[in-house]
Design an enzyme around this catalytic site. Structure first.
Site, PDB file in Angstrom:
ATOM      1  CB  SER A   1      -0.965  -0.049   1.184  1.00 22.95           C
ATOM      2  OG  SER A   1      -1.960   0.924   1.074  1.00 22.95           O
TER       3      SER A   1
ATOM      4  CG  ASP B   1       7.465   5.349 -11.902  1.00 25.40           C
ATOM      5  OD1 ASP B   1       8.061   4.256 -12.037  1.00 25.40           O
ATOM      6  OD2 ASP B   1       6.236   5.469 -12.061  1.00 25.40           O
TER       7      ASP B   1
ATOM      8  CE  LYS C   1      -5.601  -2.541   0.262  1.00 26.47           C
ATOM      9  NZ  LYS C   1      -5.841  -1.141  -0.099  1.00 26.47           N
TER      10      LYS C   1
END
Length: 376
Positions: free
Chosen positions: A217, A228, A242
């Protein structure tokens, strides 16, 4: 409570991750354990919420958990004394001279502010000795997640201002959001911006993020954002997966319904759901290539699919298991997947991050030192 993240599997309660420094962690519960009895009541037939209610209770009261564990021929019994779960969400130290180590165990209300204090202390300790910080490890292993604004604040500590941290997308317009490294997305109203006073070097220092199958999560949001933006090298094993947003809708003063309303996406548009974050460098938990078997989102019945990659990608993203006869030897020459290897895993010590036996941290430190050599 007890301090465990749980799910359901085959009608039993499955331990996803015991939370550090809690009664369940200290008692020795491990990821993958199946809870089959609560006191003398079988779990089979209970809903997850019913089981969680039974496990919760007043501090200093006890509960007996009967657990089925891979590699054990008989169920194990744990008598655990409940306590208030106050998790120290941020811990830090100098791993080696010149190299900082920060561990986030859970994303709580004060986590981002606590992180800023720990980072500031690491930098001041080095500046007092007249030395710059050469590298930093952010440890998100076994971090089950928590509050979204806490995750945004942690990512914002290391990213340029206004960088995209995470986006959400769902069926309705309200579910489409973009969250950035800006104070309005990580601060509660009226609070002073605790990231403003961070040392300038924190956004440029070489950095490694450690993750594993217990990272879920909010921790996946942070790892995905730093990956990224190429701000950090992500190292370890694939995360839990998740990546869905739940909204709680009140029905009355005593009841509510929780609906899945959106999915989380990394800044580059990758869906976290049922796939997780794949490390830039895969490093298993032990030097012989072994890692504890962990439940992942893609293993759960009726899990929400990854809309970007489809089911085939979910399967291919899951760790590949070698046939038993070709598996590498583990401790004492036992083959991984054999009964002996399962027994070794069952009796393995609880995971201790940043200990002298922490193989993944050792490899992270080796990489940070190599980056220093390359810079020269």
């Amino acid at each position: 409570g007890l301090g465990i993240e749980v799910g359901m599997e085959d009608g039993f309660v499955k331990v996803v991750s015991p939370i550090e420094d809690t009664p369940a962690f200290k008692a020795g519960l491990k990821p993958g354990d199946l809870i089959v009895k609560l006191d003398d009541t079988p779990v089979k037939g209970m809903t997850l919420s019913d089981a969680v209610k039974r496990m919760r209770g007043k501090p200093k009261t006890s509960i007996k958990l009967t657990v089925a564990r891979k590699g054990e021929s008989k169920p194990l019994e744990f008598v655990i004394v409940r306590d208030k779960i106050k998790v120290q969400s941020v811990k830090s130290k100098m791993a080696e001279p010149g190299y900082g180590y920060v561990r986030v165990t859970q994303f709580q209300e004060e986590t981002a502010a606590d992180l800023a204090r720990h980072i500031d202390k690491l930098y001041k300790d080095k500046e007092a000795k007249g030395e710059p910080l050469k590298g930093m490890v952010l440890d998100l292993r076994n971090d089950p997640g928590g509050l979204l604004h806490g995750a945004i604040g942690v990512a914002a500590a290391f990213l340029p201002a206004n960088s995209v941290v995470v986006t959400t997308d769902g069926r309705v317009e309200d579910a489409k959001r973009k969250y950035t490294a800006a104070s309005e997305d990580y601060l509660r109203s009226g609070r002073e911006d605790f990231l403003k006073k961070l040392p300038d070097g924190v956004r440029n220092v070489p950095m490694i993020v450690l993750v594993n199958g217990g990272s879920a999560s909010a921790s996946e949001i942070v790892a995905g954002a730093l990956q990224d933006h190429k701000r950090a090298v992500v190292m370890g094993t694939q995360t839990f997966g998740k990546g869905s947003v739940q909204t709680v809708l009140p029905l009355s003063s005593k009841s509510a319904i929780k609906l899945t309303t959106a999915r989380y996406y990394t800044p580059n548009g990758r869906s976290i759901q049922a796939k997780g974050i794949v490390p830039d460098i895969v490093v298993e938990e032990t030097a012989n290539g072994g890692s504890r078997e962990r439940l992942r989102e893609a293993d759960l019945d009726r899990h929400l699919a990854n809309d970007k990659d489809g089911k085939d990608a979910e399967k291919s993203a899951a760790p590949k298991k070698e046939p038993v006869d070709k598996a590498p030897a583990g401790k004492n020459g036992a083959k991984e997947g054999s009964k002996d290897a399962d027994k070794d895993e069952a009796h393995a010590k609880p995971f201790e991050p940043a200990s002298k036996d922490d193989y993944q941290l050792t490899q992270a430190m080796n990489l940070l030192k190599a980056l220093q050599v390359i810079k020269k």
